[in-house]
Design a protein around this motif. Sequence first.
Motif, PDB file in Angstrom:
ATOM      1  N   LEU A 131       0.813  -1.216   0.000  1.00  0.00           N
ATOM      2  CA  LEU A 131       0.000   0.000   0.000  1.00  0.00           C
ATOM      3  C   LEU A 131       0.850   1.271   0.000  1.00  0.00           C
ATOM      4  N   VAL A 134     -13.719   5.165   7.648  1.00  0.00           N
ATOM      5  CA  VAL A 134     -13.125   4.000   7.009  1.00  0.00           C
ATOM      6  C   VAL A 134     -14.194   3.105   6.378  1.00  0.00           C
ATOM      7  N   ARG A 151      -6.963   2.780   0.569  1.00  0.00           N
ATOM      8  CA  ARG A 151      -7.531   1.887   1.575  1.00  0.00           C
ATOM      9  C   ARG A 151      -8.687   1.056   1.033  1.00  0.00           C
ATOM     10  N   ALA A 211     -13.556  -1.620   1.595  1.00  0.00           N
ATOM     11  CA  ALA A 211     -12.518  -1.251   2.552  1.00  0.00           C
ATOM     12  C   ALA A 211     -11.621  -2.454   2.845  1.00  0.00           C
ATOM     13  N   CYS A 238      -3.197  -6.730   2.846  1.00  0.00           N
ATOM     14  CA  CYS A 238      -4.541  -6.343   3.275  1.00  0.00           C
ATOM     15  C   CYS A 238      -5.528  -6.611   2.138  1.00  0.00           C
TER      16      CYS A 238
END
Length: 569
Positions: A19, A115, A150, A158, A169
């Motif tokens: 990321l 988020v 994100r 998300a 992630c």
Amino acid sequence: MAVSKVSISEAKLACAICLDLLKSPATIPCGHNFCMECIGRCWHQEGNSETFKCPQCRETFSSRPSLSKNTILCEIVEDFSNADPASASKDPAGSQDILCDFCADEKLKAVKSCVVCMASYCEVHLQPHGSNPVFRDHRLIDPVRDIERRKCPIHRKALEVFCRTDQMCVCCLCAINEHRQHETVSVEEQVSELKKELHDQQTEVNKQMQETTGEIGKLQQKVDSIKGTVLQVKHLTRNKCSELMKTIEKAQNEVLRFLDGEEEAAVSRAEDSMKQLQHSLSGLQERRLQLEAALESDDSLLVLQEYWRLNKPVEGLPFPHCEVDVKFSAVENAMTELSNHITEQLHSCFDPHLEADVAKDTERSISSSPLVICPVETKHDSSCKQKADYLQYALRLTFDPNTAHKHLLLSDNNCTVTDVDPDSIPYPEHPERFSNFPQVLCAESLSEGRCYWEVEISGHWAGIGITYRGIKRKGSNMCSLIGRNNLSWCLLYSNSKCSVLHNKQEVTVHSGRHQRIGIYLDYPEGMLDFYGIGSTMNLIHRFKTVFTEPVYPAFWVFLGTSLQICKLS
């Protein structure tokens, strides 16, 4: 040609695994880009799997694709990183501010990011998250600029799950589909574990900082102690030298008073003798006039009378024997001998003490034999060679000005060196120049065959030898003197003795004093001979060793001494 400026977001240049901005971006066959290290680590964790997948689109490859850096993308990332942040946005809120995603006209500064909504809100648009129960499960964080990163690049959800198998992630849909057989946990759980590790690292870092601070404190105390000790020793040295100088000054005054007294007495005696002699001279002058008158007279009777009166022995005064010059010469010789003796004593007292405290030498470890005195049964070399046998190996040497200490004057086309202390020669600075001891090397290196050269000595103190190029040139360490290290070999002449030196070992040799020294080097055999040159060649000493690199003739000149490299052809 028109240049178009295309705006590109940071999210599009981010690696889907770490990321972060792409580092050494590599493009795999499906077209997606990753950091070369990230994708390599991801595939390495798949172990012996027969297939390899793209972490982003899950496309499968039958063999591991080869990775190479995407140079164009790498340049784009670099340009993006180096871009002036001030030109990235012209918004009134400032280029460093994160703006609200819901303001229509004039965008206000965001105060929180959600988020779940994956959006940033100003104070006004954030109010529903605080008052409407629909948003009670939405987690708010401080505004983030990279909120787009994100989101899952595939499902636009998300990134709430962390895949431990792929170390990346993912969103909840990725966890259900592509990563369903992988070990997954929530991002918060993974971060909690990572924070424990970071906390342990922080504890360890704090411990190391405390230990380092303690060591710094100890070293500072040691530095302070060293400075204090040096100040005390300096004070003691000044006091002792002051006492020594007072003693020398007292002795000087006594010698000067003695000389003044001797001068006065000698002058008085000489003046008394001069008066007596002048009186005698007056009588002789009168007698000469009488004799001249008698010789010129025609009166025979007068001449006969004068003859009997003048025909008497002339009693002249004895001439005084003056020994003043002898006494003055004796004082001069005594002072010269005293000066040489004090100088020699200073060196003999200081050298052992200073060398005993010198730290372990950092010089290169060079294999060499210990200092050995070769037995010489006669004054001639055992091979009974004559000087002519050595002249066939004679070579022309010159002193190297780049190595000469500033108290050494080179002359005669760099074939003569003279110690001119306290005068200083304005040589330019050079890394190979000796800075603390009056030494000089020859410009020529010797690394093969046999060589012979001769040196004429004029003075009281000189060292003659050879050295490797690595001998120390700077600093007051006695190990930088020729013969006082394992890099050099030396024959030392002083007023009172002759000795040989190597690797801090000094051995006195019994030899008469010679004005000319011959040096013979047999490099392959590792043999170095010193000869006293006169009507015959007298072997003074022979070194036996193993030479490992080229050597240079080296010289050590003190107390106004001169050395001249002799012309042998």
